[in-house]
Design an enzyme around this catalytic site. Structure first.
Site, short mmCIF file in Angstrom:
data_model
loop_
_atom_site.label_atom_id
_atom_site.label_comp_id
_atom_site.label_asym_id
_atom_site.label_seq_id
_atom_site.Cartn_x
_atom_site.Cartn_y
_atom_site.Cartn_z
N LEU A 1 -15.67 -34.51 17.75
CA LEU A 1 -16.52 -35.56 18.30
C LEU A 1 -17.83 -35.45 17.53
O LEU A 1 -18.42 -34.37 17.47
CB LEU A 1 -16.72 -35.36 19.81
CG LEU A 1 -17.35 -36.50 20.61
CD1 LEU A 1 -16.53 -37.79 20.48
CD2 LEU A 1 -17.46 -36.10 22.07
N ASP A 2 -18.27 -36.56 16.94
CA ASP A 2 -19.45 -36.52 16.09
C ASP A 2 -20.67 -35.98 16.82
O ASP A 2 -20.77 -36.11 18.04
CB ASP A 2 -19.78 -37.93 15.58
CG ASP A 2 -18.70 -38.48 14.67
OD1 ASP A 2 -18.04 -37.69 13.97
OD2 ASP A 2 -18.52 -39.71 14.66
N ARG A 3 -21.59 -35.44 16.06
CA ARG A 3 -22.82 -34.87 16.63
C ARG A 3 -23.59 -35.89 17.48
O ARG A 3 -24.14 -35.58 18.52
CB ARG A 3 -23.70 -34.36 15.49
CG ARG A 3 -24.97 -33.68 15.94
CD ARG A 3 -25.78 -33.22 14.74
NE ARG A 3 -27.02 -32.58 15.18
CZ ARG A 3 -28.12 -32.57 14.47
NH1 ARG A 3 -28.17 -33.16 13.29
NH2 ARG A 3 -29.21 -31.97 14.93
N SER B 1 -22.34 -38.40 19.10
CA SER B 1 -21.50 -38.94 20.16
C SER B 1 -21.47 -37.95 21.32
O SER B 1 -21.74 -36.77 21.14
CB SER B 1 -20.08 -39.21 19.66
OG SER B 1 -20.12 -40.16 18.61
N ARG C 1 -15.69 -41.22 12.30
CA ARG C 1 -16.63 -42.21 12.83
C ARG C 1 -15.97 -43.57 13.04
O ARG C 1 -16.59 -44.63 12.84
CB ARG C 1 -17.86 -42.31 11.94
CG ARG C 1 -18.60 -40.98 11.81
CD ARG C 1 -19.85 -41.05 10.96
NE ARG C 1 -20.93 -41.77 11.59
CZ ARG C 1 -21.74 -41.29 12.54
NH1 ARG C 1 -21.56 -40.06 13.00
NH2 ARG C 1 -22.71 -42.02 13.03
#
Length: 195
Positions: free
Chosen positions: A41-43, A45, A140
């Site tokens: 999970l992106d930073r 998000s 992403r």
């Protein structure tokens, strides 16, 4: 027996336990040895991140072959119309190829925790919340999909993966749940013919 942790990842936290640049990581929140993220999970998000101590489980949760649906609440700029929702439902062409069709609908603003730092708003531009369900995990992807249809993402929260959700978890909290994985699809066996 394998462990499965459901973690509500706060904004700004990396989906890993170490970082050479001094950024915030999972180590601040999770004190169970031997568990690793199943997927990312992106930073920037927030929301559900699954962690496990079993490599096969990690593969089954994270691998696109198993097509576990991932549900996101997405705050976007502007007011997407039915044509935009239709484009998301059909699949959006990105620079690495078309996405699979998504489920997409407009939702009321969900009852979420406040984000630190807060989302930056522009007075002249309205925002809308969408619920998007995808079964892929490209880099992403949700942000690129909403940008491709003209509605950049302002806030992104993953609320469910398969049957697991972040219900009752505040940012930075986790819980351990029993492991009930979907069965791996089997390839049909070919019978050998006797000659």
């Amino acid at each position: 027996m394998p462990s499965l942790l459901l973690f509500n990842k706060p904004y700004g936290v990396l989906s890993q336990f170490t970082d050479t640049e001094g950024r915030e990581t999972l180590a601040r929140y999770i004190d169970r040895p031997g568990v690793y993220p199943a997927g990312r999970l992106d930073r920037d998000s927030e929301g559900l991140l699954l962690l496990t101590d079993d490599g096969q489980v990690q593969h089954q949760v994270a691998h696109p072959l198993h097509k576990l649906p991932k549900v996101y609440w997405v705050q976007v700029e502007g007011s997407p119309d039915q044509a935009v929702l239709g484009a998301l439902r059909q699949g959006v062409r990105l620079n690495d190829g078309p996405t699979r069709p998504a489920k997409a609908k407009v939702i009321s603003e969900p009852p979420l925790w406040s984000r630190n730092p807060p989302v930056r708003f522009r007075q002249s531009v309205p925002t809308t919340w969408l619920e998007l369900t995808i079964s892929e995990g490209r880099n992403r992807q949700v942000r690129r999909m909403t940008a491709a249809v003209g509605h950049p993402t302002l806030r992104l929260v993953r609320v469910r993966i398969g049957t697991w959700n972040i219900e009752s978890l505040q940012p930075g909290e986790y819980r351990v749940e029993p492991l009930h994985l979907p069965k791996t699809p089997r390839r049909p066996q070919q019978r050998s013919r006797k000659r």
